[in-house]
Design an enzyme around this catalytic site. Structure first.
Site, short mmCIF file in Angstrom:
data_model
loop_
_atom_site.label_atom_id
_atom_site.label_comp_id
_atom_site.label_asym_id
_atom_site.label_seq_id
_atom_site.Cartn_x
_atom_site.Cartn_y
_atom_site.Cartn_z
N HIS A 103 0.80 -1.23 0.00
CA HIS A 103 0.00 0.00 0.00
C HIS A 103 0.84 1.28 0.00
O HIS A 103 0.56 2.23 0.74
CB HIS A 103 -0.95 0.01 1.19
CG HIS A 103 -2.06 -1.00 1.11
ND1 HIS A 103 -2.49 -1.54 -0.09
CD2 HIS A 103 -2.85 -1.56 2.08
CE1 HIS A 103 -3.48 -2.38 0.14
NE2 HIS A 103 -3.72 -2.43 1.43
N HIS B 92 -9.68 2.16 0.18
CA HIS B 92 -9.63 1.03 1.11
C HIS B 92 -10.74 1.11 2.16
O HIS B 92 -10.51 0.86 3.34
CB HIS B 92 -8.26 0.99 1.80
CG HIS B 92 -7.84 -0.37 2.28
ND1 HIS B 92 -8.54 -1.07 3.23
CD2 HIS B 92 -6.79 -1.15 1.94
CE1 HIS B 92 -7.93 -2.21 3.48
NE2 HIS B 92 -6.86 -2.29 2.70
N ASP C 120 -8.57 -12.62 1.46
CA ASP C 120 -7.68 -11.49 1.22
C ASP C 120 -7.03 -11.74 -0.13
O ASP C 120 -5.82 -11.92 -0.24
CB ASP C 120 -6.64 -11.35 2.32
CG ASP C 120 -5.90 -10.01 2.27
OD1 ASP C 120 -6.25 -9.17 1.40
OD2 ASP C 120 -4.99 -9.79 3.09
N GLU D 14 -11.78 -3.61 -2.90
CA GLU D 14 -10.81 -2.67 -3.45
C GLU D 14 -10.65 -2.88 -4.96
O GLU D 14 -10.05 -3.87 -5.39
CB GLU D 14 -9.46 -2.82 -2.76
CG GLU D 14 -9.53 -2.67 -1.24
CD GLU D 14 -8.34 -3.32 -0.56
OE1 GLU D 14 -7.20 -2.90 -0.83
OE2 GLU D 14 -8.54 -4.26 0.24
#
Length: 358
Positions: free
Chosen positions: A115, A189, A261, A323
């Site tokens: 990120h 996010h 994830d 996302e």
């Protein structure tokens, strides 16, 4: 012919100061029907989003904080609602090669970069400018990222526009240019919980994805390079499934990540990329995007230690992130869609989150 009239309103107010002494502003976009979005120029964070349930009761459907201070520390901010860049998601080993030049990034997620680095776009102050037009109230966040910031090449000029549309949707438009070849993967996010004010976990939320494939990951959560069919796996959301129905199955990929994830390969074609529905409140979130992927994160690392708005403690799997993005580790994966941006090119992308209730 009469000119279209502005719809909605914008309120700006001071919202504290960063540890560096910079003044922070909170922008609140409002529609006549009561839908409201609050955003801050620190990290371009979506702080609050009020939408009605099936009975018309307004509730906040994103996780976050009611004061600015927790957003200044990555440990508590947890990327709640933040703009992510320069590169959303993970880059293996914190390194990549572009045009024969090697670049090293901060390894801030085990052996990998995550990120945007140690102080990514989520920890920077943006220049905000709000307005109201026929398409609804909006705020534009602009920033120039200098050459070499967090190890990334090129002077990158970024504009991200949040528009609260009258039909009940939050539209995010991303735009960027560079003066030297670089890589770019921008996203938002937000942690979604459609119960309203985070009343319960999201395991009963029903998720549909326009994705026939996903990208499996290794033990460090880096894609293996494979695009695996979702059929016959816990990753099959082609029809609506409760998020909690298969999240704890013994699949190797789920063990690596502690739940969902993963990047899903979106079908494209202009239809909805995702539908999220809370049967209890009736709220529905529909996502449209022009991006090729969507990272679905089921709040696996939330553990009850973070206390958010209204004193609500955010427990395990208390939200889901959707996302919209290019794929993780694309700079090191030649078979993935390219994230390279070159001088003379303009990166543009749009994601729309639409709200309804049934």
């Amino acid at each position: 012919m009469p000119q279209p009239q502005p719809v909605g309103s914008v309120e700006e107010r001071g919202w504290g100061r960063t540890p560096q002494g910079e003044a922070v502003t909170l922008f609140t976009l409002s529609l006549p029907n009561g839908i409201q979005a609050s955003l801050t120029d620190h990290g371009g964070v979506l702080v609050r989003l009020l939408t009605p349930d099936r009975d018309g009761n307004l509730g906040d459907i994103v996780l976050g904080y009611g004061t600015p201070e927790p957003y200044f520390d990555r440990a508590t901010a947890s990327f709640f609602g933040a703009l992510i860049g320069r590169y959303g998601n993970r880059i293996a080993g914190g390194r990549f090669t572009l045009d024969g030049q090697n670049y090293r990034l901060a390894r801030n997620n085990g052996p990998n970069a995550l990120h945007g680095g140690e102080r990514g776009f989520d920890q920077r102050l943006w220049q905000g400018e709000a307005s109201v037009g026929p398409e609804g109230p909006q705020v534009v966040f602009a920033r120039v990222s200098p050459d070499g910031e967090e190890g990334y090449p090129g002077i990158l000029t970024v504009r991200v526009t949040y528009t609260l549309r009258p039909e009940g949707a939050l539209q995010i438009d991303y735009a960027a240019t560079t003066d030297a070849p670089t890589v770019l993967n921008l996203t938002n996010h937000s942690y979604w919980n459609l119960s309203g004010d985070a009343r319960r976990d999201i395991l009963g939320h029903r998720l549909t994805l326009a994705a026939d494939h996903f990208t499996p990951v290794d033990q460090t959560l880096i894609p293996t390079g494979e695009r695996r069919a979702v059929a016959g796996t816990p990753f099959d959301f082609r029809t609506a499934q409760p998020i909690g129905a298969r999240v704890d199955m013994g699949d190797e990929g789920l063990r690596f990540t502690g739940g969902y994830d993963h990047n899903f390969v979106l079908r494209g074609g202009g239809g909805p990329a995702a539908l999220l529905h809370d049967p209890v409140s009736g709220r529905r979130l529909t996502v449209h995007t022009d991006q090729p992927g969507m990272q679905v994160y089921s709040g696996n690392f939330l553990d009850g230690s973070l206390v958010g708005k209204g004193g609500q403690r955010y427990g395990h799997r208390w939200a889901v992130c959707l996302e919209t993005q290019h794929f993780p580790d694309s700079p090191n994966q030649p078979d993935f869609p390219s994230t390279v941006l070159r001088p003379g090119e303009r990166f543009m992308s749009r994601t729309v989150y639409s709200f309804s209730a049934e």
